[in-house]
Scaffold this active site. Structure first.
Site, short mmCIF file in Angstrom:
data_model
loop_
_atom_site.label_atom_id
_atom_site.label_comp_id
_atom_site.label_asym_id
_atom_site.label_seq_id
_atom_site.Cartn_x
_atom_site.Cartn_y
_atom_site.Cartn_z
N SER A 156 -2.69 1.05 -0.69
CA SER A 156 -2.83 1.45 -2.09
C SER A 156 -2.52 2.93 -2.34
CB SER A 156 -4.22 1.08 -2.62
OG SER A 156 -4.40 -0.33 -2.54
N GLU B 10 0.10 -7.82 8.00
CA GLU B 10 0.52 -9.12 7.44
C GLU B 10 1.17 -9.98 8.52
OE1 GLU B 10 2.57 -7.42 4.10
OE2 GLU B 10 0.65 -6.90 3.20
N ASN C 280 7.45 0.35 2.34
CA ASN C 280 7.57 -0.99 2.91
C ASN C 280 7.75 -1.97 1.75
OD1 ASN C 280 7.29 -3.47 4.11
ND2 ASN C 280 5.16 -3.17 4.75
N TRP C 281 8.95 -2.53 1.64
CA TRP C 281 9.24 -3.40 0.50
C TRP C 281 8.75 -4.84 0.71
CZ3 TRP C 281 14.95 -1.65 -0.93
CH2 TRP C 281 14.88 -0.37 -1.48
N LYS C 282 8.23 -5.12 1.90
CA LYS C 282 7.69 -6.47 2.17
C LYS C 282 8.72 -7.53 1.74
CE LYS C 282 3.11 -4.52 1.97
NZ LYS C 282 1.67 -4.71 1.77
N HIS D 196 2.60 -4.91 11.71
CA HIS D 196 2.00 -4.82 10.38
C HIS D 196 0.89 -5.86 10.26
CE1 HIS D 196 1.42 -4.93 6.06
NE2 HIS D 196 1.98 -3.73 6.02
N GLY E 117 -2.91 -3.46 -0.84
CA GLY E 117 -2.69 -4.29 -2.03
C GLY E 117 -3.93 -4.54 -2.86
N GLU F 160 -3.40 1.55 8.53
CA GLU F 160 -3.48 0.77 7.30
C GLU F 160 -4.74 -0.10 7.32
OE1 GLU F 160 0.64 0.47 5.39
OE2 GLU F 160 0.48 -1.22 6.75
N GLY G 114 3.32 0.44 0.05
CA GLY G 114 3.78 -0.91 -0.28
C GLY G 114 4.19 -1.00 -1.74
N GLY G 115 3.34 -1.59 -2.56
CA GLY G 115 3.66 -1.86 -3.97
C GLY G 115 4.29 -0.70 -4.72
#
Ligand code: 13P
Length: 250
Positions: free
Chosen positions: A213, A97, A9-11, A95, A173, A167, A234-235
């Protein structure tokens, strides 16, 4: 029976140019990899380019969100038919977010899930508890109500392609991953609720990914758990070599 699924997921990261540069480096690193399904979820501005660049490869691309209607006066939204028209067959829904910062509701996640199913788009529905909910021993209640609300009025045959991502919000994150055991326990709760909603067979067949993470250093132990069918990263999915190392977990 459940093919592992590793998704990035590149957000809100990467321009089209940066997305294509990622693929230039990443695609050769995972060429021929068939053990796991692989997908990336770029921003809407990059999605068309990424879809085009991944045609004929083992990497899929999807959207990070969508509306449930086909068209209408809804500024800033993208519809399922629009996604399908550019060859997009995957979407992230609910999601945390979106839920936390953009008022995504249980009801809308359900409408979007129905729309995705009706348009042949594979939905990845994200669920997860807050740290406060975990500390108050409300993890089970939260997960069950999120799953139940998302699957309202969805039949077993409709849920065939469903993917769930667990998640925990406290792990997103933050660098602190859920331990494999804690994650597997939550996946069990989710699978149990799935079997309530859509029957045991659907629950058995549904892939439940872990997100929060995930790194090359912890993916192996997570994937050892029978309950964990993949990861939503993610990251660590933003760097080609790092994400490739996650895909190649041992
Ligand atoms: P991180 O891997 O950066 O913790 O993000 C997880 C996530 O939200 C994926 O959807």
């Amino acid at each position: 029976m459940r093919k592992p699924f590793i998704a990035g997921n590149w957000k809100m990261y990467k321009t089209p140019k940066e997305s294509l540069a990622f693929l230039d480096a990443f695609l050769p690193l995972v060429e021929g990899h068939t053990r796991d399904e692989i997908a990336v979820f770029p921003t809407m501005s990059s999605l068309g380019y990424v879809l085009e660049a991944t045609v004929g490869t083992n990497v899929r691309a999807g959207a990070q969100n969508m509306h449930w209607l086909n068209e209408g006066p809804y500024t800033g939204q993208t519809s399922p038919t629009m996604l399908v028209s550019i060859g997009c067959r995957h979407v992230l829904l609910g999601h945390s977010e979106q839920r936390l910062y953009f008022n995504e509701t249980y009801e809308r996640v359900n409408l979007k899930l129905k729309a995705a199913i009706n348009h042949g788009i594979t939905p990845i529905v994200c669920v997860g508890e807050l740290l406060a909910e975990r500390e108050d021993l409300k993890t089970e209640e939260t997960l069950r109500s999120q799953v139940r609300a998302a699957l309202r009025n969805i039949s077993a045959s409709e849920a065939r392609r469903l993917v769930i991502a667990y998640e925990p919000i406290w792990a997103i994150g933050t660098g602190s991953t859920a331990s494999p055991e804690v994650a597997a326990e939550a996946h069990k709760i989710i699978r149990h609720e799935l079997s309530h909603c859509c029957g045991e067979q659907t629950a058995d067949n549904t892939r439940i990914l872990y997100g929060g993470s995930v790194k090359p250093e912890n993916i192996g132990a997570l994937m050892q758990q029978e309950e964990i069918d993949g990861a939503l990263v993610g990251g660590a999915s933003l760097v080609p070599t790092t994400f490739a190392n996650i895909v190649h977990y041992a």
